[in-house]
Design a protein around this motif. Structure first.
Motif, PDB file in Angstrom:
ATOM      1  N   LYS B 178     -84.756   4.237 106.396  1.00 61.02           N
ATOM      2  CA  LYS B 178     -83.453   4.162 106.199  1.00 61.02           C
ATOM      3  C   LYS B 178     -82.656   2.858 106.682  1.00 61.02           C
ATOM      4  O   LYS B 178     -82.004   2.437 106.209  1.00 61.02           O
ATOM      5  CB  LYS B 178     -82.529   5.387 106.618  1.00 61.02           C
ATOM      6  CG  LYS B 178     -83.181   6.682 106.080  1.00 61.02           C
ATOM      7  CD  LYS B 178     -83.200   6.758 104.455  1.00 61.02           C
ATOM      8  CE  LYS B 178     -83.860   8.048 103.825  1.00 61.02           C
ATOM      9  NZ  LYS B 178     -83.997   8.013 102.623  1.00 61.02           N
ATOM     10  N   ALA B 183     -79.228   2.149 104.648  1.00 61.91           N
ATOM     11  CA  ALA B 183     -78.843   3.222 104.265  1.00 61.91           C
ATOM     12  C   ALA B 183     -78.398   3.840 105.417  1.00 61.91           C
ATOM     13  O   ALA B 183     -78.829   5.024 105.949  1.00 61.91           O
ATOM     14  CB  ALA B 183     -79.736   4.121 103.447  1.00 61.91           C
ATOM     15  N   ASP B 186     -77.051   7.628 104.948  1.00 61.08           N
ATOM     16  CA  ASP B 186     -78.097   8.533 104.187  1.00 61.08           C
ATOM     17  C   ASP B 186     -77.940  10.101 104.594  1.00 61.08           C
ATOM     18  O   ASP B 186     -77.894  10.183 105.835  1.00 61.08           O
ATOM     19  CB  ASP B 186     -79.291   7.872 104.408  1.00 61.08           C
ATOM     20  CG  ASP B 186     -80.515   8.626 103.667  1.00 61.08           C
ATOM     21  OD1 ASP B 186     -80.635   8.360 102.529  1.00 61.08           O
ATOM     22  OD2 ASP B 186     -81.088   9.505 104.321  1.00 61.08           O
ATOM     23  N   ASP B 187     -78.190  10.777 103.850  1.00 55.83           N
ATOM     24  CA  ASP B 187     -78.267  12.296 104.093  1.00 55.83           C
ATOM     25  C   ASP B 187     -79.374  12.679 105.278  1.00 55.83           C
ATOM     26  O   ASP B 187     -79.141  13.344 106.129  1.00 55.83           O
ATOM     27  CB  ASP B 187     -78.427  13.052 102.869  1.00 55.83           C
ATOM     28  CG  ASP B 187     -77.328  12.983 101.883  1.00 55.83           C
ATOM     29  OD1 ASP B 187     -76.255  12.491 102.231  1.00 55.83           O
ATOM     30  OD2 ASP B 187     -77.278  13.578 100.860  1.00 55.83           O
TER      31      ASP B 187
END
Lengths: 316, 316
Positions: B178, B183, B186-187
């Motif tokens: 990530k 990101a 990011d989740d």
């Protein structure tokens, strides 16, 4: 209102343990005696029985029940005997495992328990699984379901009756806007569902109805085939009218070709000490048959007897 | 390790209340006496003093302190006198208000408290504000910050020492991927930070270092001007090395042109009974000057005396 019936005088835990030992002794198992005892003791009493059983017999009562009983009856008795918090932890854990995965069970636990009960379930989860409930839910779910489920199981909602009507009006508008945009997984929508108190959510749902002329759950039926939409509707139902959610769950479980015993057992066992009376009333209103009658028609043997005892049928 | 110093014999709560009344009496206020008492009583003792004060004088001690004292000294004494859970609820609530909004304070409370302490703060929040903490955080934050903060304040992390090394390795890889993709919101990244136990996160951070040759916080410095990235680094620090986070916070507060008293007070007051000793050691190591010396050089009057008492300087 609970359906659990207690005898007018409750035997001591040691008397109960002695009787349970008798029920286990010899060749056959005396299932009727097990039902007569366990199905007529409340959570605190069952806990005491388990403790006493361990002290006097050096064995976990659950383990002995597990080896003495079988199939649906076994499952019902074991689930029932567990303390509510332990039971919720167990159900949530099963619901995060691949083979028994169920977003529904997780949502149900997150939305129908009180803040304190959900917290106790999370504590029991720590103790039993050495992990947090939200950790397993987050790790084992995905997409829109995860986005909704993680905050739902993590919530510790305010439980007072105070309602902010201005907020209810504006959040009803937010719901309406998101539904119009078909933005069913929108952050705002999830924020409202996952953090507001149940009283506040109820006011919002009412405001929605007042302002837009339809029940929000009706407007969420745009696409009847959409599984997530169905899930969202049920989440709102669980939060604002749990007895209606449970009525439908029972209806589907019983009417299904070859009864869904897992669901039937779960509802009866988890609600018998809470609001099964209210759910049974909803059931009768909606199906024109009593819940007792419906269960009796769809189950048999000791499993039937156990469920009927928990639904409050017959004497304690 | 705490820095709070208690006298060898603690006066009874009624004696303390009598002395406090004396400190308030007449024209001037005896600030030294207030410090002598309150800055040398632990949470349970201060609670008892507040209760006794209310019983004997019919007034909330906090209200009297509020009217007798002023400016930074007043703020420090009031914050200190509050119970830790009430204080966290108050700080979190202030941090969600428009004028005093601070994502940092919310993150700090969510990440440096134990699961039980955070839960108590959430309970105190219900009691005081008739809402849930996550409700206000979710309603008053936005974007990436909200996405990270809501699960952080809602967490009830497992607190055991057990670590799953396979998981740590795989989640270190997730972090690395990530970060490579930039990101940062990011989740998966947020899921890991918000749900894993601190022991598990620590193992993941170590694995990151082992596998990729850099500290994760170093790799998160890609863009030094990115405020959210800075916030993410601090979140990881709060979760895995809170004393380092607090050392830096103190350093920045003290070195700032015109000291940041709010931050300085917050750190001293919230950590004096927890780990301020450890933070002071970090401070000295990093700044080649003792924390006592730094605070004395940057503050003055009763405010200085109050902070130094809490940092453990001088006799109880």
């Amino acid at each position: 209102m609970a359906t659990l019936k207690l005898p007018s005088t409750i035997p001591s835990p040691s008397e109960d343990c002695e009787q349970l030992q008798k029920a286990f002794a010899g060749w056959g198992t005396n299932e009727a005696l097990i039902i007569q005892i366990l199905a007529h003791r409340d959570g605190a009493q069952r806990k005491k029985i388990r403790e006493t059983y361990y002290q006097t017999h050096g064995e976990d009562l659950l383990k002995d029940l597990d080896s003495e009983l079988s199939s649906d009856f076994q499952h019902a008795v074991l689930l029932w005997t567990l303390e509510p918090a332990e039971r919720d932890a167990y159900l949530a854990n099963e619901a995060t495992k691949r083979l028994t995965a169920s977003n529904w069970v997780i949502m149900e636990i997150a939305c129908t328990r009180s803040s304190h009960q959900l917290l106790c379930a999370r504590q029991a989860y720590h103790a039993k699984y050495k992990k947090s409930m939200e950790e397993d839910v987050a790790h084992n779910t995905s997409g829109d379901y995860r986005k909704l489920l993680v905050p739902l199981v993590s919530a510790y909602r305010y439980e007072g009756d105070e309602v902010n009507m201005t907020l209810a009006k504006s959040e009803a508008k937010t719901f309406h806007q998101k539904i119009c945009d078909k933005a069913y997984n929108d952050d705002e929508l999830i924020r409202i569902l996952a953090t507001r108190s149940k009283a506040q959510l109820n006011a919002t749902v009412n405001q929605y109805n007042n302002q837009f002329g339809n029940a929000i759950t009706k407007d969420l039926k745009a696409d009847p085939e959409d599984e997530y939409l169905k899930f969202l509707r049920s989440t709102i139902k669980c939060l604002t009218a749990p007895e209606k959610y449970y009525e439908k769950l029972l209806r589907l479980a019983i009417n299904k070709l070859g009864t869904d015993e897992r669901a039937l057992t779960r509802v009866v066992v988890t609600r018998a000490e809470v609001d099964l009376q209210r759910i049974a009333e909803e059931y009768q209103k909606r199906n024109s048959v009593t819940l007792v009658h419906a269960i009796a028609g769809d189950t048999s043997g000791d499993y039937e007897k156990m469920l009927l005892a928990l639904v409050g049928h017959g004497d304690a």
